[in-house]
Design an enzyme around this catalytic site. Structure first.
Site, PDB file in Angstrom:
ATOM      1  N   HIS A 125       0.802  -1.208   0.165  1.00 20.78           N
ATOM      2  CA  HIS A 125       0.192   0.146   0.102  1.00 20.78           C
ATOM      3  C   HIS A 125       0.823   1.247   0.072  1.00 20.78           C
ATOM      4  CE1 HIS A 125      -3.312  -2.446   1.995  1.00 20.78           C
ATOM      5  NE2 HIS A 125      -3.367  -2.728   0.699  1.00 20.78           N
ATOM      6  N   ALA A 237       1.633  -9.569  18.560  1.00 20.38           N
ATOM      7  CA  ALA A 237       2.755  -9.860  17.709  1.00 20.38           C
ATOM      8  C   ALA A 237       4.001  -9.755  18.696  1.00 20.38           C
ATOM      9  CB  ALA A 237       2.618  -9.109  16.394  1.00 20.38           C
TER      10      ALA A 237
END
Ligand code: BV8
Length: 255
Positions: A125, A237
């Site tokens: 992106h 994470a």
């Protein structure tokens, strides 16, 4: 649960990681959350609460109110400039040194994977640190201070925009092609910190799954991908990745 060793991982997963020759990793805003960067859907708290990301991150939104959209990116750039990679980013950079082939496909525009030392990073992106002319689509390096908001292209005077992919815009062809190619060849595919709702990025785990790769999702929440993942590790994470590195590759944290 504050000791990674106590975070038990499935033995089959550990074995698969140790045997993996090619690991492809899709990341979303969640991997940068522990760096202090609001996730894409969280970012709409505070002063941006009244706007939807799809509205701000779109050509229509920019055409409707270029200054508002430019200010939103300036706000995000400031937060990112004060952020550093977190243990999740560093764990992926270390993984790249241990496994023969590791590539990251990120939806994030913050550049933190590269800052953490990852070398093979595809930015699906774009990148928030780059600007381009909204008319010529060529990169613009120099923005004169005190310029209008958004600043104008020094060549054609059209508004300058961030070099990111907005909703309704096509992804860079080379990026999506590389993403599909690696997803179709990897043994293990990680999907980390993404709500798995934005396409075509969200289709990549299925490209991997269809060719027999093991799908590992890391996310505190469930997502539309969860029912199709081989393993869903519910947690952050920044905690899970270093723990997984340690258990799978007896890896000491070193950064
Ligand atoms: C396109 C850049 C062709 C800008 C972004 C097919 C089916 C359905 C819809 C479509 C489709 N094809 C196209 C569409 C439309 C659209 C789309 O997918 N819409 C969605 C909303 C339904 N897609 C497009 O428009 C794409 N273009 O396909 O081109 C085309 C051309 C013309 C007309 C039609 C099609 C372009 C998409 C790219 C848009 N740009 N960003 C910017 O950043 O400003 S997308 C934006 O969302 C961000 O890049 C972000 O990365 C991405 C996805 O969000 P996430 O990363 O997942 O972040 P989110 O906040 O949603 O979730 C965070 C997750 O992290 C959560 O799950 C949370 O639980 C978790 N988490 C939180 N903390 C942690 C954590 N996980 C781990 N650890 C933690 N600590």
């Amino acid at each position: 649960m504050n000791n990674p060793d106590k975070f038990l991982f499935n033995n089959e997963l550990i074995k698969a990681l140790r045997n993996a020759r090619w690991i492809t990793i899709l990341t979303g805003a969640g991997i940068s959350a522990e760096s202090g960067i609001p996730t894409f859907r969280d970012a709409q708290r505070g002063l941006w609460a009244n706007y939807s990301p799809e509205e701000l991150a779109s050509p229509e939104g920019f055409a409707r109110n270029p200054e508002l959209v430019w200010n939103w990116y300036e706000w995000r750039r400031k937060i990112i400039s004060e952020s550093r990679p977190n243990p999740g980013h560093y764990a992926l950079a270390r993984m790249e040194k241990i496994i023969p082939q590791v590539n990251i496909i990120t939806q994030n525009v913050d550049g933190l994977h590269q800052l953490a030392g990852s070398l093979d990073v595809v930015e699906l992106h774009g990148n928030i640190h780059r600007n381009r002319c909204s008319s010529e689509n060529t990169l613009v390096d120099e923005i004169l201070n005190g310029e209008s908001k958004p600043p104008r292209c020094p060549r054609c005077k059209a508004f300058i925009r961030p070099d990111v992919v907005w909703f309704g815009e096509s992804l860079p062809a080379a990026s999506i092609e590389r993403a599909i190619e690696t997803s179709s060849k990897c043994d293990v595919f990680f999907s980390i910190g993404t709500s798995s709702v934005v396409y075509p990025a969200a289709s990549l785990p299925f490209v991997a799954r269809n060719q027999g790769a093991i799908i590992v999702e890391i996310n505190p929440a469930s997502t539309p991908l969860s029912p199709y993942s081989t393993y869903t590790l519910h947690g952050s994470a920044g905690f899970i990745l270093p723990a997984l590195m340690k258990v799978a590759w007896q890896e000491e944290e070193s950064h």
